[in-house]
Scaffold this active site. Structure first.
Site, mmCIF file in Angstrom:
data_model
loop_
_atom_site.group_PDB
_atom_site.id
_atom_site.type_symbol
_atom_site.label_atom_id
_atom_site.label_comp_id
_atom_site.label_asym_id
_atom_site.label_seq_id
_atom_site.Cartn_x
_atom_site.Cartn_y
_atom_site.Cartn_z
ATOM 1 N N VAL A 10 6.076 2.591 -3.250
ATOM 2 C CA VAL A 10 7.463 1.399 -3.861
ATOM 3 C C VAL A 10 6.488 0.155 -3.784
ATOM 4 N N ARG A 23 0.756 -1.006 0.382
ATOM 5 C CA ARG A 23 0.052 0.116 -0.157
ATOM 6 C C ARG A 23 0.965 1.448 0.263
ATOM 7 N N ASP A 73 20.032 20.891 5.934
ATOM 8 C CA ASP A 73 19.975 20.555 4.506
ATOM 9 C C ASP A 73 20.757 19.178 4.554
ATOM 10 N N SER A 133 18.663 1.993 0.506
ATOM 11 C CA SER A 133 18.133 3.349 0.029
ATOM 12 C C SER A 133 19.508 4.363 -0.281
ATOM 13 N N SER A 134 19.652 5.324 -1.621
ATOM 14 C CA SER A 134 21.205 6.064 -1.815
ATOM 15 C C SER A 134 21.496 6.787 -0.163
ATOM 16 N N CYS A 135 21.368 6.354 1.031
ATOM 17 C CA CYS A 135 21.407 7.261 1.967
ATOM 18 C C CYS A 135 22.866 6.259 2.953
ATOM 19 N N LYS A 155 19.116 -0.284 6.981
ATOM 20 C CA LYS A 155 19.536 -0.480 5.810
ATOM 21 C C LYS A 155 21.184 -1.620 5.137
ATOM 22 N N PRO A 211 17.175 2.541 -3.930
ATOM 23 C CA PRO A 211 16.613 3.237 -5.098
ATOM 24 C C PRO A 211 17.602 4.981 -4.332
ATOM 25 N N THR A 212 17.023 5.819 -5.632
ATOM 26 C CA THR A 212 17.559 7.021 -5.458
ATOM 27 C C THR A 212 16.475 7.756 -4.177
ATOM 28 N N LEU A 236 12.408 8.371 -4.033
ATOM 29 C CA LEU A 236 11.717 8.598 -4.752
ATOM 30 C C LEU A 236 10.100 9.118 -4.903
ATOM 31 N N TYR A 274 18.624 4.583 10.395
ATOM 32 C CA TYR A 274 17.959 4.234 8.520
ATOM 33 C C TYR A 274 18.827 3.773 8.081
ATOM 34 N N HIS A 314 8.617 13.544 2.738
ATOM 35 C CA HIS A 314 9.928 13.754 1.658
ATOM 36 C C HIS A 314 9.563 15.240 1.277
HETATM 37 N N1 LIG Z 1 10.217 6.523 -0.673
HETATM 38 C C1 LIG Z 1 11.722 7.109 -1.347
HETATM 39 O O1 LIG Z 1 12.058 8.376 -1.640
HETATM 40 C C2 LIG Z 1 12.741 5.770 -1.118
HETATM 41 C C3 LIG Z 1 12.096 4.913 -0.124
HETATM 42 N N2 LIG Z 1 13.510 3.880 -0.200
HETATM 43 C C4 LIG Z 1 12.726 2.315 -0.313
HETATM 44 O O2 LIG Z 1 11.524 2.041 -0.315
HETATM 45 C C5 LIG Z 1 10.826 1.223 0.285
HETATM 46 C C6 LIG Z 1 9.697 1.067 0.773
HETATM 47 O O3 LIG Z 1 9.576 2.788 0.551
HETATM 48 P P1 LIG Z 1 7.879 3.655 0.194
HETATM 49 O O4 LIG Z 1 7.086 3.067 -0.496
HETATM 50 O O5 LIG Z 1 8.561 4.940 0.176
HETATM 51 O O6 LIG Z 1 7.820 4.246 1.860
HETATM 52 P P2 LIG Z 1 5.765 3.969 2.722
HETATM 53 O O7 LIG Z 1 5.735 4.205 3.616
HETATM 54 O O8 LIG Z 1 5.022 4.864 1.419
HETATM 55 O O9 LIG Z 1 5.675 2.522 2.488
HETATM 56 C C7 LIG Z 1 6.247 1.701 2.950
HETATM 57 C C8 LIG Z 1 4.949 0.092 3.502
HETATM 58 O O10 LIG Z 1 5.661 -0.261 5.364
HETATM 59 C C9 LIG Z 1 4.318 -0.959 5.185
HETATM 60 N N3 LIG Z 1 4.585 -0.943 6.520
HETATM 61 C C10 LIG Z 1 5.534 -0.230 7.529
HETATM 62 N N4 LIG Z 1 5.796 -0.882 8.756
HETATM 63 C C11 LIG Z 1 5.020 -2.236 8.592
HETATM 64 C C12 LIG Z 1 5.222 -3.233 9.570
HETATM 65 N N5 LIG Z 1 5.401 -3.322 10.498
HETATM 66 N N6 LIG Z 1 4.187 -4.181 8.943
HETATM 67 C C13 LIG Z 1 4.058 -4.299 8.502
HETATM 68 N N7 LIG Z 1 3.683 -3.512 7.008
HETATM 69 C C14 LIG Z 1 3.997 -2.297 7.529
HETATM 70 C C15 LIG Z 1 3.576 0.516 5.304
HETATM 71 O O11 LIG Z 1 2.320 0.659 6.225
HETATM 72 P P3 LIG Z 1 1.427 1.004 6.688
HETATM 73 O O12 LIG Z 1 1.625 2.825 5.819
HETATM 74 O O13 LIG Z 1 0.524 0.638 6.949
HETATM 75 O O14 LIG Z 1 1.640 1.163 7.967
HETATM 76 C C16 LIG Z 1 3.314 0.965 4.048
HETATM 77 O O15 LIG Z 1 2.811 0.045 3.175
HETATM 78 C C17 LIG Z 1 11.541 0.698 1.670
HETATM 79 O O16 LIG Z 1 12.330 0.194 2.430
HETATM 80 C C18 LIG Z 1 12.004 2.557 2.150
HETATM 81 O O17 LIG Z 1 13.560 2.218 2.650
HETATM 82 C C19 LIG Z 1 14.166 3.651 -1.302
HETATM 83 C C20 LIG Z 1 15.025 5.364 -1.508
HETATM 84 C C21 LIG Z 1 13.879 6.221 -1.147
HETATM 85 C C1 LIG Z 2 15.546 9.020 0.661
HETATM 86 C C2 LIG Z 2 16.449 9.909 1.448
HETATM 87 O O1 LIG Z 2 14.985 11.272 2.078
HETATM 88 C C3 LIG Z 2 15.675 11.766 3.828
HETATM 89 O O2 LIG Z 2 17.410 12.482 2.999
HETATM 90 P P1 LIG Z 2 17.361 13.457 2.106
HETATM 91 O O3 LIG Z 2 16.900 13.168 0.984
HETATM 92 O O4 LIG Z 2 17.755 14.313 2.925
HETATM 93 O O5 LIG Z 2 15.698 14.059 2.655
HETATM 94 P P2 LIG Z 2 14.258 15.496 2.218
HETATM 95 O O6 LIG Z 2 13.133 14.437 0.801
HETATM 96 O O7 LIG Z 2 13.544 15.248 3.498
HETATM 97 O O8 LIG Z 2 14.801 16.678 2.109
HETATM 98 C C4 LIG Z 2 15.877 15.748 0.883
HETATM 99 C C5 LIG Z 2 16.294 18.599 0.984
HETATM 100 O O9 LIG Z 2 15.146 18.747 0.808
HETATM 101 C C6 LIG Z 2 14.954 19.676 1.430
HETATM 102 N N1 LIG Z 2 13.957 20.393 2.034
HETATM 103 C C7 LIG Z 2 12.834 21.769 1.855
HETATM 104 N N2 LIG Z 2 11.829 22.130 1.860
HETATM 105 C C8 LIG Z 2 11.093 20.436 2.342
HETATM 106 C C9 LIG Z 2 10.444 20.349 3.550
HETATM 107 O O10 LIG Z 2 9.400 20.646 3.507
HETATM 108 N N3 LIG Z 2 10.615 18.633 3.774
HETATM 109 C C10 LIG Z 2 11.421 17.910 3.129
HETATM 110 N N4 LIG Z 2 11.589 16.460 4.080
HETATM 111 N N5 LIG Z 2 12.721 18.368 3.123
HETATM 112 C C11 LIG Z 2 12.314 19.530 2.779
HETATM 113 C C12 LIG Z 2 15.798 19.218 2.650
HETATM 114 O O11 LIG Z 2 16.075 19.858 3.669
HETATM 115 C C13 LIG Z 2 16.559 18.812 2.390
HETATM 116 O O12 LIG Z 2 17.530 19.551 1.771
HETATM 117 C C14 LIG Z 2 16.266 10.536 4.424
HETATM 118 O O13 LIG Z 2 15.012 9.917 4.536
HETATM 119 C C15 LIG Z 2 17.457 9.828 4.001
HETATM 120 O O14 LIG Z 2 17.181 8.596 4.840
HETATM 121 C C16 LIG Z 2 17.139 9.118 2.338
HETATM 122 O O15 LIG Z 2 16.961 7.646 2.198
#
Ligand SMILES: NC(=O)C1=CN([C@@H]2O[C@H](COP(=O)(O)OP(=O)(O)OC[C@H]3O[C@@H](n4cnc5c(N)ncnc54)[C@H](OP(=O)(O)O)[C@@H]3O)[C@@H](O)[C@H]2O)C=CC1
Ligand SMILES: C[C@H]1O[C@H](OP(=O)(O)OP(=O)(O)OC[C@H]2O[C@@H](n3cnc4c(=O)[nH]c(N)nc43)[C@H](O)[C@@H]2O)[C@@H](O)[C@@H](O)C1=O
Length: 323
Positions: A28, A25, A282, A120-122, A153, A176-177, A179, A149, A192
């Site tokens: 990703v 849900r 930042d 994740s890229s972090c 990872k 992934p970078t 998303l 985190y 994010h």
């Molecule tokens: N979003 C991004 O920018 C990035 C994401 N990723 C990776 O991609 C993957 C997915 O991320 P993303 O889709 O963004 O995250 P979301 O928060 O959108 O989705 C995470 C999902 O995991 C489920 N979940 C969390 N905790 C539990 C639990 N204890 N038991 C069962 N289900 C659980 C959530 O369900 P519920 O909402 O009901 O808690 C939700 O469906 C992660 O591994 C993340 O690290 C990597 C790089 C960037």
């Molecule tokens: C995917 C990645 O996501 C996180 O790392 P991050 O790249 O720093 O992600 P971010 O999207 O939160 O911020 C990017 C930049 O943007 C600026 N920024 C401005 N204004 C807002 C704002 O309103 N919200 C947020 N969140 N950031 C803001 C913020 O200050 C920063 O400079 C980690 O979870 C890491 O673990 C990870 O994997």
């Protein structure tokens, strides 16, 4: 069991194979489900968080014993932006270690043929060489705002590698970078940057506000990938890749947060000013990943940032606003 680096996973050949997409849900997981369904996969096993809490080892193992999926894609995790990572370090390390340890170990013990972990890229050092190659992992200190985190990872990558080395089990990892796309988290503080700004600009537009606050200095560089491209890369990797090393998944294009903010402002149609809150962190100055390994296998990203933003904003207005 043969050498998994050379065995075909048969991932695309049997559309009735049982696949567990954990976290279906989320941003990703939902994109991966859309992709698999568009390819004709008909036997997806899906459980919401409330149906199966993946931090509970006994429940996870019972689920695997009963369902015995052939393939597993782990997209369930505790996820958030810079503020959430910085504020809830215990949740980010503990919940992620629990989920991934339970799901990886039960997948192995119950005969899953191929497993994909998402990091994740972090995971890379704060001051890694740019673009960041896969082998920059563990070569320097992490970015402090997300080290908890990142440590979880990195443990996930290493667990997949360890099971491959010790048991010849076909577990791979994708990094992934940043998303974005449909089903993103639009929480005002914990999300994010991209969904946070989309929501803030939208609310400012409808309220005729003159200014919108953006965090930090605007100078950090970030790489963005539309989640449908990521889902395509996940399916591609399940089919084509079986190796020890993780794979970077990125667009190869970076943008400053200032330019991103201007682009989101334009797509949303907000006409006021940006105000920078430099009391907010930042984070890492730059994290462009080297995606040449995945591109070398034949994958390419297709969705431009502008097109992806237009699509995401349309989805946000139709599905989130007023719900
Ligand atoms: N979003 C991004 O920018 C990035 C994401 N990723 C990776 O991609 C993957 C997915 O991320 P993303 O889709 O963004 O995250 P979301 O928060 O959108 O989705 C995470 C999902 O995991 C489920 N979940 C969390 N905790 C539990 C639990 N204890 N038991 C069962 N289900 C659980 C959530 O369900 P519920 O909402 O009901 O808690 C939700 O469906 C992660 O591994 C993340 O690290 C990597 C790089 C960037
Ligand atoms: C995917 C990645 O996501 C996180 O790392 P991050 O790249 O720093 O992600 P971010 O999207 O939160 O911020 C990017 C930049 O943007 C600026 N920024 C401005 N204004 C807002 C704002 O309103 N919200 C947020 N969140 N950031 C803001 C913020 O200050 C920063 O400079 C980690 O979870 C890491 O673990 C990870 O994997």
């Amino acid at each position: 069991m043969g050498d998994p680096a050379h065995d075909s996973s048969d991932f695309l050949t049997d559309k009735s194979a049982k696949i567990f997409v954990a976290g279906h849900r989320g941003l990703v997981g939902s994109a991966i489900v859309r992709k698999l369904q568009s390819l004709g996969f008909s036997n997806l096993v899906l459980r919401s968080h409330s149906e199966l809490d993946l931090t509970r080892q006994f429940d996870v193992d019972s689920f695997f014993a009963a369902e015995k999926p052939r393939f597993v894609i782990l997209a369930a995790a505790k996820v958030g932006g810079i503020h959430a990572n910085n504020t809830y370090p215990a949740d980010f390390i503990a919940i992620n270690l629990q989920i991934q340890t339970n799901v990886i170990d039960s997948s192995f013990r119950h005969g899953v043929k191929k497993f994909l972990f998402l990091g994740s890229s972090c995971i890379y050092p704060k001051l890694a060489p740019q673009p960041i190659p896969e082998n920059a992992l563990l070569t320097g200190p992490l970015e402090p705002t997300n080290e908890w985190y990142a440590i979880a990872k990195i443990a996930g990558i290493k667990m997949c590698q360890a099971y491959r080395i010790q048991y010849s089990w076909d577990a791979i990892s994708g990094m992934p970078t940043n998303l974005y796309g449909r089903n993103d988290n639009f929480h005002p503080e914990n999300s994010h940057v991209l969904p946070a700004l989309m929501r803030r600009f939208h609310e400012a537009k409808v309220n005729n506000a003159k200014q919108v606050v953006v965090w930090g200095t605007g100078s950090p560089l970030r790489e963005f990938l539309h989640v449908d491209d990521l889902a395509d890369a996940v399916v591609f990797s399940m089919d084509k890749y079986s190796g020890l090393e993780h794979l970077n998944v990125g667009s190869g294009k970076e943008v400053t947060i200032k330019d991103l903010a201007e682009l989101v402002k334009e797509v949303v149609g907000f006409e006021g000013d940006l105000v920078w809150d430099t009391s907010k962190p930042d984070g890492t100055p730059r994290k462009l990943m080297d995606n040449s390994k995945l591109l070398g296998l034949g994958w390419t990203p297709k969705i431009s940032l502008k097109d992806g933003l237009v699509d995401t904003y349309k989805w946000y207005v139709e599905n989130v606003v007023g719900q």
